[in-house]
Design a protein around this motif. Structure first.
Motif, PDB file in Angstrom:
ATOM      1  N   HIS A 334     -31.332  -7.837  22.996  1.00  0.00           N
ATOM      2  CA  HIS A 334     -32.769  -7.504  22.664  1.00  0.00           C
ATOM      3  C   HIS A 334     -33.162  -8.717  21.502  1.00  0.00           C
ATOM      4  O   HIS A 334     -34.241  -9.188  21.490  1.00  0.00           O
ATOM      5  CB  HIS A 334     -33.077  -6.158  22.205  1.00  0.00           C
ATOM      6  N   ALA A 335     -32.219  -8.748  20.674  1.00  0.00           N
ATOM      7  CA  ALA A 335     -32.543  -9.727  19.380  1.00  0.00           C
ATOM      8  C   ALA A 335     -32.851 -10.974  19.839  1.00  0.00           C
ATOM      9  O   ALA A 335     -33.625 -11.799  19.279  1.00  0.00           O
ATOM     10  CB  ALA A 335     -31.383  -9.691  18.436  1.00  0.00           C
ATOM     11  N   THR A 336     -32.099 -11.457  20.856  1.00  0.00           N
ATOM     12  CA  THR A 336     -32.214 -12.831  21.326  1.00  0.00           C
ATOM     13  C   THR A 336     -33.414 -13.109  22.139  1.00  0.00           C
ATOM     14  O   THR A 336     -34.222 -13.909  21.827  1.00  0.00           O
ATOM     15  CB  THR A 336     -31.028 -13.489  22.253  1.00  0.00           C
ATOM     16  N   PHE A 337     -33.599 -11.972  22.974  1.00  0.00           N
ATOM     17  CA  PHE A 337     -34.821 -12.405  23.910  1.00  0.00           C
ATOM     18  C   PHE A 337     -36.136 -11.885  23.223  1.00  0.00           C
ATOM     19  O   PHE A 337     -37.238 -12.478  23.563  1.00  0.00           O
ATOM     20  CB  PHE A 337     -34.765 -11.787  25.371  1.00  0.00           C
ATOM     21  N   VAL A 457     -32.670 -23.171  22.137  1.00  0.00           N
ATOM     22  CA  VAL A 457     -31.389 -22.231  21.753  1.00  0.00           C
ATOM     23  C   VAL A 457     -31.562 -21.069  22.011  1.00  0.00           C
ATOM     24  O   VAL A 457     -30.459 -20.350  22.457  1.00  0.00           O
ATOM     25  CB  VAL A 457     -31.318 -22.647  20.140  1.00  0.00           C
ATOM     26  N   LEU A 458     -32.616 -20.106  21.589  1.00  0.00           N
ATOM     27  CA  LEU A 458     -32.520 -18.849  22.222  1.00  0.00           C
ATOM     28  C   LEU A 458     -32.538 -18.518  23.540  1.00  0.00           C
ATOM     29  O   LEU A 458     -32.076 -17.490  24.138  1.00  0.00           O
ATOM     30  CB  LEU A 458     -33.929 -18.182  21.475  1.00  0.00           C
ATOM     31  N   SER A 459     -33.145 -19.521  24.469  1.00  0.00           N
ATOM     32  CA  SER A 459     -33.162 -19.359  25.617  1.00  0.00           C
ATOM     33  C   SER A 459     -31.751 -19.255  26.416  1.00  0.00           C
ATOM     34  O   SER A 459     -31.349 -18.608  27.186  1.00  0.00           O
ATOM     35  CB  SER A 459     -33.991 -20.492  26.658  1.00  0.00           C
ATOM     36  N   VAL A 460     -31.053 -20.258  25.892  1.00  0.00           N
ATOM     37  CA  VAL A 460     -29.593 -20.379  26.180  1.00  0.00           C
ATOM     38  C   VAL A 460     -28.905 -19.315  25.768  1.00  0.00           C
ATOM     39  O   VAL A 460     -27.847 -18.797  26.369  1.00  0.00           O
ATOM     40  CB  VAL A 460     -28.911 -21.878  25.692  1.00  0.00           C
ATOM     41  N   ALA A 461     -29.070 -18.820  24.434  1.00  0.00           N
ATOM     42  CA  ALA A 461     -28.209 -17.702  23.861  1.00  0.00           C
ATOM     43  C   ALA A 461     -28.659 -16.371  24.899  1.00  0.00           C
ATOM     44  O   ALA A 461     -27.610 -15.630  24.880  1.00  0.00           O
ATOM     45  CB  ALA A 461     -28.937 -17.530  22.628  1.00  0.00           C
ATOM     46  N   GLY A 466     -25.915 -12.674  28.291  1.00  0.00           N
ATOM     47  CA  GLY A 466     -25.771 -11.810  29.457  1.00  0.00           C
ATOM     48  C   GLY A 466     -24.724 -12.096  30.372  1.00  0.00           C
ATOM     49  O   GLY A 466     -23.900 -11.172  30.958  1.00  0.00           O
ATOM     50  N   ILE A 467     -24.075 -13.314  30.159  1.00  0.00           N
ATOM     51  CA  ILE A 467     -22.961 -13.778  30.873  1.00  0.00           C
ATOM     52  C   ILE A 467     -21.736 -12.951  30.274  1.00  0.00           C
ATOM     53  O   ILE A 467     -20.859 -12.644  30.968  1.00  0.00           O
ATOM     54  CB  ILE A 467     -22.508 -15.123  31.236  1.00  0.00           C
ATOM     55  N   LEU A 468     -21.822 -12.859  29.066  1.00  0.00           N
ATOM     56  CA  LEU A 468     -20.829 -12.090  28.253  1.00  0.00           C
ATOM     57  C   LEU A 468     -20.561 -10.667  28.620  1.00  0.00           C
ATOM     58  O   LEU A 468     -19.481 -10.096  28.542  1.00  0.00           O
ATOM     59  CB  LEU A 468     -20.988 -12.244  26.471  1.00  0.00           C
ATOM     60  N   ALA A 469     -21.725 -10.073  29.152  1.00  0.00           N
ATOM     61  CA  ALA A 469     -21.408  -8.721  29.334  1.00  0.00           C
ATOM     62  C   ALA A 469     -20.846  -8.578  30.735  1.00  0.00           C
ATOM     63  O   ALA A 469     -20.005  -7.423  31.136  1.00  0.00           O
ATOM     64  CB  ALA A 469     -22.858  -8.095  29.886  1.00  0.00           C
ATOM     65  N   LEU A 470     -20.327  -9.415  31.364  1.00  0.00           N
ATOM     66  CA  LEU A 470     -19.575  -9.595  32.754  1.00  0.00           C
ATOM     67  C   LEU A 470     -18.184  -9.855  32.240  1.00  0.00           C
ATOM     68  O   LEU A 470     -17.269  -9.838  33.186  1.00  0.00           O
ATOM     69  CB  LEU A 470     -20.088 -10.563  33.645  1.00  0.00           C
ATOM     70  N   GLY A 471     -17.908 -10.454  30.921  1.00  0.00           N
ATOM     71  CA  GLY A 471     -16.439 -10.689  30.678  1.00  0.00           C
ATOM     72  C   GLY A 471     -15.842 -10.025  29.248  1.00  0.00           C
ATOM     73  O   GLY A 471     -15.743  -8.946  29.344  1.00  0.00           O
ATOM     74  N   PRO A 472     -15.966 -10.944  28.251  1.00  0.00           N
ATOM     75  CA  PRO A 472     -15.729 -10.253  27.158  1.00  0.00           C
ATOM     76  C   PRO A 472     -16.054  -8.890  26.558  1.00  0.00           C
ATOM     77  O   PRO A 472     -15.401  -8.358  25.924  1.00  0.00           O
ATOM     78  CB  PRO A 472     -15.736 -11.349  26.039  1.00  0.00           C
ATOM     79  N   LEU A 473     -17.482  -8.756  26.948  1.00  0.00           N
ATOM     80  CA  LEU A 473     -17.944  -7.610  26.252  1.00  0.00           C
ATOM     81  C   LEU A 473     -18.073  -6.445  27.504  1.00  0.00           C
ATOM     82  O   LEU A 473     -18.839  -5.369  26.993  1.00  0.00           O
ATOM     83  CB  LEU A 473     -19.775  -7.871  25.745  1.00  0.00           C
ATOM     84  N   SER A 474     -17.401  -6.475  28.541  1.00  0.00           N
ATOM     85  CA  SER A 474     -17.378  -5.589  29.576  1.00  0.00           C
ATOM     86  C   SER A 474     -16.931  -4.219  28.968  1.00  0.00           C
ATOM     87  O   SER A 474     -17.352  -3.175  29.647  1.00  0.00           O
ATOM     88  CB  SER A 474     -16.849  -6.039  30.748  1.00  0.00           C
ATOM     89  N   ASN A 475     -15.912  -4.058  28.225  1.00  0.00           N
ATOM     90  CA  ASN A 475     -15.521  -2.933  27.779  1.00  0.00           C
ATOM     91  C   ASN A 475     -16.037  -2.647  26.351  1.00  0.00           C
ATOM     92  O   ASN A 475     -15.572  -1.611  25.847  1.00  0.00           O
ATOM     93  CB  ASN A 475     -13.994  -3.288  27.458  1.00  0.00           C
TER      94      ASN A 475
END
Length: 614
Positions: A334-337, A457-461, A466-475
């Motif tokens: 939420h902070a990013t978007f 920059v914020l658009s890319v972030a 979002g992609i991190l939720a499917l990988g490193p942050l999934s757990n």
């Protein structure tokens, strides 16, 4: 590097002092100091996070004795775990972009040096809240944020609306903070320590009533700071401040502090389950109610303000049902978007010169970068993968479903309804602002690079997170409380959420296409004005609290002036008159004095004689 965590609040605080001091000495001094303070904090926070990731389940504490209070010794220091390290990076990242963006947005403002110093102090206060090792130290950061929000919301103090909004924010949050302070005292005295780790560890041994009282009192401050029902009314009015400040407050500081505190003190609330039930109910009311209010606003910034109240409701709802990982992830996403959306709105407002969407339209051709950024932020807010907003909300709904029970079912249903309403108001916002016919005579042009680069920059972030939720942050994050539900990205649940969101987008797009010049909110009918006024909660507060308090204040002032002041003034006047009369008798004539003395003695003798004769 975790032992350098004290630099996180220190660097922006130093910048807050040096910025105004260099205003007339160094060209662009306030800008340089503001950017360097935030940049330094970002570098240090990244180093701290990198060091923390080497032992993610460990909490690194550095303390020195501060001062004794009775039998308890307060400590001054930092406490860094993976949650604190990640949130610190988020705060410093958004603050840096806001400082850079502000250098163009606030160009020409005669109070810019003060403004950038207050932004730096605001950042320092939030970072102090994040890395504090004890509740009293955290309270200092918490209250300094309240002061900074008052100053920044009231930056345009020449206008009545800005002054009123600043006072409203200060008073409303102080109502909650009164309970917050008492809650800290209850928990600190009860556990015998104000250290956060000791409180979390010792709260389970407290009497149940004490734990419940402490948790509920803390919630009062959380509800006020994070603008949740019933203390939500200050946040939409706070849009009277500069737009970059809205981005900072809504994305990385102030309102985010409440969610962070509940996440960090999760054992306290788990020890008092009734507090989580109360939190979940208030979150559901805020979540859906604020989304409906956003649907009826004409002011672009107020749409985003109500959106913040709603999204914070998602986070608190997730925490209330054990979805700690999903709630924290949604806080970060939420902070990013939300920063992206507010800075995009600022770009629009700077070009068009108005906050009202009814005076915008057709801007996408003249402002393609701002339009693209707003679309990215909007679809993330609505919940379309692979952007950050989709996975946070999906994880919260999954956690509510897994928790079950009355609260879990309620959260799940309300969250899904809110997804639909969110899609409706996001689509309306994009359409009314950027599409359809132009409704402004202003010369519209894209903002300068110093404003559009932060948008990119914020658009890319937003996409990367979002992609991190499917990988490193999934757990989820290491160190999550025992029993918390992992960040679950279930394909079928996510599909249901996406279908609901797409349905909302399609409905609003269809309504807009029927008449691109008209406001789609007209379909709300008579409910529209009521929703635009927030169902008159402000009016109810005015009748129940504001007007009676003003009447009481006027009577107190009247009594003070006509009673206490009048008595004091009257006594003074009597003394002056008496002194004036006595001064007339001081003629310097010795014969007159002797005559008076003899006459007085004779009068006394006569009175004594008459008394004896009687």
């Amino acid at each position: 590097m975790t032992h350098l965590a004290w630099l996180l609040p220190a660097l922006p605080a130093i910048a807050a002092v040096l910025g105004p001091a260099t205003d007339r000495v160094l060209p662009g001094g306030p800008v340089i100091m503001g950017v360097l303070g935030s940049l330094g904090a970002l570098v240090v926070s990244c180093l701290v996070l990198a060091a923390q990731l080497q032992s993610p389940a460990t909490t690194h504490v550095t303390q020195i004795d501060w001062t004794p209070i009775g039998s308890t010794t307060l400590h001054l220091g930092t406490s860094v775990d993976e949650l604190a390290a990640v949130v610190a990076v988020m705060v410093a990242f958004v603050a840096l972009l806001v400082q850079v963006y502000s250098s163009a947005y606030m160009a020409g403002d005669m109070h810019y040096a003060t403004y950038t110093a207050e932004v730096s102090l605001f950042t320092a206060a939030m970072l102090l809240t994040v890395v504090s090792s004890n509740l009293v130290e955290l309270l200092v950061g918490w209250e300094v944020m309240g002061l900074c929000s008052y100053l920044l919301v009231g930056h345009y103090w020449q206008t009545e609306g800005s002054r009123a909004a600043a006072v409203k924010a200060l008073v409303t949050t102080r109502v909650g903070d009164a309970g917050f302070v008492v809650g800290i005292i209850v928990l600190g005295v009860g556990t015998g320590s104000f250290d956060i780790a000791a409180v979390n560890h010792g709260v389970g041994s407290l009497p149940h009533a004490t734990a419940v009282a402490g948790a509920l009192l803390l919630l009062a401050g959380v509800v006020g700071k994070s603008a949740q029902f019933p203390l939500h009314v200050w946040l939409p009015d706070a849009m009277a401040g500069p737009t970059p400040i809205s981005a900072l407050i809504h994305a990385a500081t102030m309102v985010a502090a409440g969610v962070y505190l509940v996440a960090r003190l999760d054992p306290v609330f788990l020890a008092a389950p009734v507090s989580l039930t109360v939190l979940g109910i208030l979150a559901c009311i805020s979540m859906l109610g604020a989304a409906l209010f956003a649907l009826a606003q004409d002011d672009l910034k107020r749409v985003l303000a109500w959106s913040t109240v709603s999204q914070l409701g998602y986070m608190f709802a997730g925490l209330s049902v054990g979805g700690w990982n999903a709630a924290v992830y949604h806080l970060l996403g939420h902070a990013t978007f939300k920063a992206l959306l507010f800075l995009a709105a600022g770009s629009v407002l700077r070009s068009v010169g108005t906050n009202l969407m009814s005076e915008m339209g057709g801007l996408w051709r003249r402002m393609p970068i701002t339009f693209g950024a707003a679309v990215v932020g909007g679809i993330s807010l609505a919940g379309i993968p692979p952007f950050a907003g989709a996975f946070g909300k999906a994880g919260i709904i999954a956690a509510a479903h897994q928790a079950g029970g009355g609260l879990g079912i309620t959260v799940e249903i309300v969250a899904e309804l809110t997804e639909v309403v969110t899609a409706l108001y996001v689509t309306r916002m994009i359409c009314r602002t950027f599409l359809g016919p132009r409704r402004t005579d202003a010369t519209v042009h894209e903002s300068p690079a110093v404003m559009t680069v932060p948008l990119v920059v914020l658009s890319v972030a937003t996409l990367v997170f979002g992609i991190l939720a499917l990988g490193p942050l999934s757990n989820g994050l290491a160190g999550a409380p025992a029993g918390s539900i992992p960040l679950q990205i279930n394909g079928s649940d996510l599909l249901v959420s996406v279908v609901l969101v797409l349905a909302g987008i399609a409905v609003m797009a269809f309504v807009f296409s029927r008449d691109t010049a008209a406001d789609p909110a007209r379909w709300l009918g008579r409910a529209g004005p009521a929703l635009a006024r927030g169902l008159f909660v402000d009016d109810v507060y005015a009748v129940l609290f504001v007007r009676p308090l003003r009447r009481a204040a006027r009577r107190i002032v009247s009594f003070d002036r006509q009673g206490i002041d009048a008595t004091a003034v009257g006594a003074g006047r009597l003394a002056v008159l008496t002194g004036g009369g006595l001064r007339r008798l001081q003629t310097g004539n010795v014969q007159l004095y002797a005559t008076g003395l003899i006459g007085g003695v004779a009068l006394i003798l006569l009175i004594v004689a008459l008394a004896v004769a009687a």
